[in-house]
Design a protein around this motif. Structure first.
Motif, PDB file in Angstrom:
ATOM      1  N   ASN A   1      38.473  40.604  42.825  1.00  0.00           N
ATOM      2  CA  ASN A   1      37.230  41.274  43.226  1.00  0.00           C
ATOM      3  C   ASN A   1      36.325  41.532  42.020  1.00  0.00           C
ATOM      4  OD1 ASN A   1      38.088  41.299  45.857  1.00  0.00           O
ATOM      5  ND2 ASN A   1      38.655  43.453  45.900  1.00  0.00           N
ATOM      6  N   TRP A   2      36.911  42.033  40.943  1.00  0.00           N
ATOM      7  CA  TRP A   2      36.120  42.315  39.743  1.00  0.00           C
ATOM      8  C   TRP A   2      35.576  41.033  39.114  1.00  0.00           C
ATOM      9  CZ3 TRP A   2      34.293  46.571  37.092  1.00  0.00           C
ATOM     10  CH2 TRP A   2      34.598  47.820  37.674  1.00  0.00           C
ATOM     11  N   LEU A   3      36.394  39.985  39.109  1.00  0.00           N
ATOM     12  CA  LEU A   3      35.935  38.721  38.524  1.00  0.00           C
ATOM     13  C   LEU A   3      34.820  38.087  39.353  1.00  0.00           C
ATOM     14  CD1 LEU A   3      39.325  37.254  37.292  1.00  0.00           C
ATOM     15  CD2 LEU A   3      37.308  37.665  35.886  1.00  0.00           C
ATOM     16  N   MET A   4      34.944  38.143  40.674  1.00  0.00           N
ATOM     17  CA  MET A   4      33.891  37.582  41.529  1.00  0.00           C
ATOM     18  C   MET A   4      32.660  38.471  41.556  1.00  0.00           C
ATOM     19  SD  MET A   4      35.867  36.010  44.858  1.00  0.00           S
ATOM     20  CE  MET A   4      36.565  37.582  45.354  1.00  0.00           C
ATOM     21  N   GLY A   5      32.857  39.762  41.325  1.00  0.00           N
ATOM     22  CA  GLY A   5      31.760  40.715  41.419  1.00  0.00           C
ATOM     23  C   GLY A   5      31.117  41.013  40.086  1.00  0.00           C
ATOM     24  N   GLU A   6      31.524  42.129  39.486  1.00  0.00           N
ATOM     25  CA  GLU A   6      30.846  42.640  38.291  1.00  0.00           C
ATOM     26  C   GLU A   6      30.871  41.661  37.117  1.00  0.00           C
ATOM     27  OE1 GLU A   6      28.360  45.623  37.004  1.00  0.00           O
ATOM     28  OE2 GLU A   6      29.321  45.392  38.956  1.00  0.00           O
ATOM     29  N   VAL A   7      32.042  41.030  36.886  1.00  0.00           N
ATOM     30  CA  VAL A   7      32.141  40.120  35.731  1.00  0.00           C
ATOM     31  C   VAL A   7      31.221  38.918  35.907  1.00  0.00           C
ATOM     32  CG1 VAL A   7      33.690  38.637  34.398  1.00  0.00           C
ATOM     33  CG2 VAL A   7      34.497  40.869  35.189  1.00  0.00           C
ATOM     34  N   SER A   8      31.298  38.266  37.087  1.00  0.00           N
ATOM     35  CA  SER A   8      30.458  37.086  37.322  1.00  0.00           C
ATOM     36  C   SER A   8      28.979  37.443  37.321  1.00  0.00           C
ATOM     37  CB  SER A   8      30.832  36.426  38.658  1.00  0.00           C
ATOM     38  OG  SER A   8      32.086  35.788  38.563  1.00  0.00           O
ATOM     39  N   ARG A   9      28.644  38.596  37.878  1.00  0.00           N
ATOM     40  CA  ARG A   9      27.238  39.009  37.909  1.00  0.00           C
ATOM     41  C   ARG A   9      26.687  39.127  36.489  1.00  0.00           C
ATOM     42  NH1 ARG A   9      24.211  43.427  37.457  1.00  0.00           N
ATOM     43  NH2 ARG A   9      25.949  44.866  37.130  1.00  0.00           N
ATOM     44  N   ARG A  10      27.444  39.760  35.603  1.00  0.00           N
ATOM     45  CA  ARG A  10      26.997  39.932  34.216  1.00  0.00           C
ATOM     46  C   ARG A  10      26.937  38.584  33.487  1.00  0.00           C
ATOM     47  NH1 ARG A  10      26.932  45.265  31.976  1.00  0.00           N
ATOM     48  NH2 ARG A  10      27.210  46.711  33.698  1.00  0.00           N
ATOM     49  N   LEU A  11      27.962  37.767  33.677  1.00  0.00           N
ATOM     50  CA  LEU A  11      27.990  36.464  33.004  1.00  0.00           C
ATOM     51  C   LEU A  11      26.807  35.602  33.433  1.00  0.00           C
ATOM     52  CD1 LEU A  11      31.802  35.587  33.264  1.00  0.00           C
ATOM     53  CD2 LEU A  11      30.580  36.266  31.197  1.00  0.00           C
ATOM     54  N   ASN A  12      26.533  35.560  34.740  1.00  0.00           N
ATOM     55  CA  ASN A  12      25.427  34.741  35.244  1.00  0.00           C
ATOM     56  C   ASN A  12      24.085  35.243  34.726  1.00  0.00           C
ATOM     57  OD1 ASN A  12      27.226  33.166  36.676  1.00  0.00           O
ATOM     58  ND2 ASN A  12      27.001  34.308  38.580  1.00  0.00           N
TER      59      ASN A  12
ATOM     60  N   ASN B   1      33.349  53.973  41.245  1.00  0.00           N
ATOM     61  CA  ASN B   1      32.051  54.243  40.627  1.00  0.00           C
ATOM     62  C   ASN B   1      32.221  54.565  39.143  1.00  0.00           C
ATOM     63  OD1 ASN B   1      29.164  54.743  40.703  1.00  0.00           O
ATOM     64  ND2 ASN B   1      29.705  56.896  40.391  1.00  0.00           N
ATOM     65  N   GLY B   2      33.224  55.381  38.840  1.00  0.00           N
ATOM     66  CA  GLY B   2      33.503  55.706  37.441  1.00  0.00           C
ATOM     67  C   GLY B   2      33.927  54.474  36.660  1.00  0.00           C
ATOM     68  N   ALA B   3      34.702  53.585  37.318  1.00  0.00           N
ATOM     69  CA  ALA B   3      35.156  52.357  36.652  1.00  0.00           C
ATOM     70  C   ALA B   3      33.981  51.468  36.282  1.00  0.00           C
ATOM     71  CB  ALA B   3      36.126  51.601  37.564  1.00  0.00           C
ATOM     72  N   ARG B   4      32.954  51.442  37.138  1.00  0.00           N
ATOM     73  CA  ARG B   4      31.776  50.637  36.817  1.00  0.00           C
ATOM     74  C   ARG B   4      31.057  51.186  35.580  1.00  0.00           C
ATOM     75  NH1 ARG B   4      31.720  49.676  42.422  1.00  0.00           N
ATOM     76  NH2 ARG B   4      30.648  51.632  42.905  1.00  0.00           N
TER      77      ARG B   4
ATOM     78  N   TYR C   1      39.034  31.806  50.105  1.00  0.00           N
ATOM     79  CA  TYR C   1      37.784  31.783  49.338  1.00  0.00           C
ATOM     80  C   TYR C   1      37.994  32.380  47.954  1.00  0.00           C
ATOM     81  CZ  TYR C   1      33.013  32.698  47.852  1.00  0.00           C
ATOM     82  OH  TYR C   1      31.847  32.722  47.123  1.00  0.00           O
ATOM     83  N   ASP C   2      38.662  33.532  47.883  1.00  0.00           N
ATOM     84  CA  ASP C   2      38.921  34.176  46.591  1.00  0.00           C
ATOM     85  C   ASP C   2      39.715  33.247  45.678  1.00  0.00           C
ATOM     86  OD1 ASP C   2      37.906  36.198  48.152  1.00  0.00           O
ATOM     87  OD2 ASP C   2      39.299  37.732  47.434  1.00  0.00           O
ATOM     88  N   ALA C   3      40.727  32.596  46.254  1.00  0.00           N
ATOM     89  CA  ALA C   3      41.575  31.693  45.463  1.00  0.00           C
ATOM     90  C   ALA C   3      40.762  30.524  44.917  1.00  0.00           C
ATOM     91  CB  ALA C   3      42.733  31.182  46.315  1.00  0.00           C
ATOM     92  N   SER C   4      39.818  30.023  45.726  1.00  0.00           N
ATOM     93  CA  SER C   4      38.982  28.913  45.253  1.00  0.00           C
ATOM     94  C   SER C   4      38.067  29.377  44.118  1.00  0.00           C
ATOM     95  CB  SER C   4      38.158  28.328  46.394  1.00  0.00           C
ATOM     96  OG  SER C   4      37.076  29.164  46.738  1.00  0.00           O
ATOM     97  N   MET C   5      37.590  30.613  44.196  1.00  0.00           N
ATOM     98  CA  MET C   5      36.742  31.145  43.133  1.00  0.00           C
ATOM     99  C   MET C   5      37.523  31.345  41.837  1.00  0.00           C
ATOM    100  SD  MET C   5      33.613  31.350  44.170  1.00  0.00           S
ATOM    101  CE  MET C   5      34.009  29.765  44.926  1.00  0.00           C
ATOM    102  N   MET C   6      38.778  31.730  41.948  1.00  0.00           N
ATOM    103  CA  MET C   6      39.598  31.923  40.747  1.00  0.00           C
ATOM    104  C   MET C   6      39.916  30.603  40.060  1.00  0.00           C
ATOM    105  SD  MET C   6      39.852  35.153  40.435  1.00  0.00           S
ATOM    106  CE  MET C   6      38.244  35.168  41.237  1.00  0.00           C
TER     107      MET C   6
END
Length: 482
Positions: free
Chosen positions: A350-361, A392-395, A320-325
């Motif tokens: 994980n970051w691309l599917m999570g925080e990055v995609s959330r912000r972009l969308n 948490n600090g990274a976010r 699934y991750d590979a398909s998302m990339m």
């Protein structure tokens, strides 16, 4: 194979026909421009209008794009295919017929796989054939009249037809998204749905499980994934209502009104024989030599499924991750750039599917417009991996990078006081103090209550003001307690 979910006791059966406008500079049978947005009727030549004495000439670039698509979906590229005249009258069809392909299309068979949630689905393709687009009827600017713009007449299309393999609106939408991503990836279509470059017709029917196929109705010209979902859902409910009321579903072509959320019959649905297809006498058979196919194959980019397999094999990503990339060339390029800059592949995914995609969308951006570049994201991931900063600090750092508060990861970690405590001596001192102050929790843990350990970890994190490395704190705490 999993049992399809039912709606009010009915199984939904869906097939899609998708028109992808090919990315050629000129039309399929003439030299007229295909550029979008020109003044009405300024890009319609004598050939597009079928004036007496004009003859169509095949656009080689359109054929090459069809070959590329056929290779990408594992289809047969026909060595010989035939163009036909599809006869019907409509004001924006100046010839009175559309040049298309019927009995022998250029691309035959193939399939497309995609994910619906975390389940993989494969849809069989029936065919993909070349054809010309019609013009456009304009209603909005004319009171009681209709204007005709023939700029689109003759624009090259690849019509991609599926078998009736989809069983829900969600599956149809994910198929359409995967197909859209593929044609853009291949460079054969710009995918601009607002301009009509990629639009779907959905054939929808319902039946009782195990019963014969129901009567289908075709929803025309859906130019957004949201409308595709809404239109199918509305049509399914309408058909079930008809059947539950003891009425028959009549085969028809319908339109979806996004304002009312309803489908409305436009005309009874024609069958192929109603169009009186016959080979176009002005166009010889289209012959595609094997050497041409091999040349196109050699120039093809790495396909999404091949790249996804490589990411699974080389980077250890789940399917699934590979398909998302590989959802787009730009997304895959971003992921690979982050890897090259030293990011752990799984963390990068994980970051691309999570925080990055959330912000972009949320902001309606593509990955190309991400304020945080691949190198910067990799620098942040490296600091997570080496224990400098917690998740948490990274976010918090990521938020600062996204909003433009800073550009340097290390400087932001320092300025915000987010650097984790990795000094084992200092951490041990804090743990000793916590254990001394929480004798009851220590006693409960040693009596077998696992929750007491989590409470002690929480106290350590609190005493360190969140700067203790959680993994290190856990390890040292366990040593002290055991």
């Amino acid at each position: 194979m999993s049992t399809p979910s039912l709606i009010r006791g009915y199984e939904v059966v869906i097939g899609l026909e998708t028109h992808a406008q090919l990315s050629t500079q000129s039309k399929i049978f003439s030299g007229s421009s295909t550029a979008f947005g020109a003044a009405p009727n300024t890009q319609a030549s004598a050939v597009d209008l079928a004036l007496p004495g004009t003859l169509p000439v095949m656009n080689r670039g359109a054929v090459e794009r069809a070959i590329r698509f056929g290779l990408a979906v594992g289809a047969k590229v026909a060595p010989l295919s035939i163009f036909a005249r599809k006869n019907y009258f409509y004001p924006d069809l100046p010839k009175g017929y559309q040049i298309s392909q019927y009995e022998i299309p250029v691309v035959q068979g193939g399939s497309l796989s995609f994910f619906v949630g975390d389940a993989e689905k494969t849809v069989r393709l029936t065919r993909a054939h070349l054809e010309e687009d019609a013009g456009k009827s304009l209603h909005e600017d004319y009171h009681g009249l209709t204007g005709i713009d023939l700029n689109r007449a003759g624009t090259p299309l690849l019509e991609i037809v599926t078998e009736p393999d989809m069983r829900s609106a969600a599956e149809a939408v994910e198929y359409a998204k995967a197909l859209h991503a593929l044609v853009v990836w291949l460079g054969i279509c710009d995918g601009n749905m607002q301009e009509g470059s990629f639009r779907c017709d959905a054939n929808v029917s319902v039946r009782k499980p195990g019963g014969p196929l129901g009567t289908r109705r075709e929803i025309k010209n859906l130019n957004s994934f949201r409308f595709l979902q809404q239109a199918i859902d509305a049509e399914v409910q309408w058909q079930i209502d008809q059947l539950e009321d003891g009425l028959a579903v009549q085969q028809a072509t319908v339109l979806f009104n996004p304002d009312s959320g309803e489908t409305r019959a436009m005309r009874t649905k024609e069958d192929a024989h109603d169009y009186r297809y016959f080979p176009d006498p002005d166009l010889p058979p289209l012959v595609i030599e094997p050497a041409w196919v091999e040349r196109v194959k050699a120039e093809m980019p790495e396909l999404p499924r091949v790249m996804a397999e490589r990411f699974q094999r080389e980077d250890g990503l789940p399917a699934y991750d590979a398909s998302m990339m590989t959802q787009s060339l730009a997304f895959a390029g971003f992921y690979e750039a982050a890897k090259r800059a030293g990011a752990n592949p799984k963390l990068a995914a994980n970051w691309l599917m999570g925080e990055v995609s959330r912000r972009l969308n949320a902001e309606g951006r593509g990955i190309e417009a991400s304020p945080v570049g691949a190198d910067t994201l990799a620098a942040l991931i490296r600091r997570i991996s080496d224990g400098t900063v917690s998740n948490n600090g990274a976010r918090q750092v990521f938020d600062a990078l996204w909003t433009g508060e800073g550009r340097d990861v290390d400087a932001l970690i320092e300025a915000k006081g987010l650097k984790q405590m990795n000094d084992s001596g200092a951490l041990e001192a804090i743990i000793d103090e916590v254990l001394a102050a929480n004798a009851k929790s220590v006693e409960e843990y040693r009596a077998g209550k696992e929750k007491a350990f989590n409470a002690l970890v929480g106290q350590v994190m609190k005493a360190s003001k969140g700067k203790a490395n959680p993994a290190q704190a856990n390890e040292l705490l366990k040593k002290k307690l055991d």
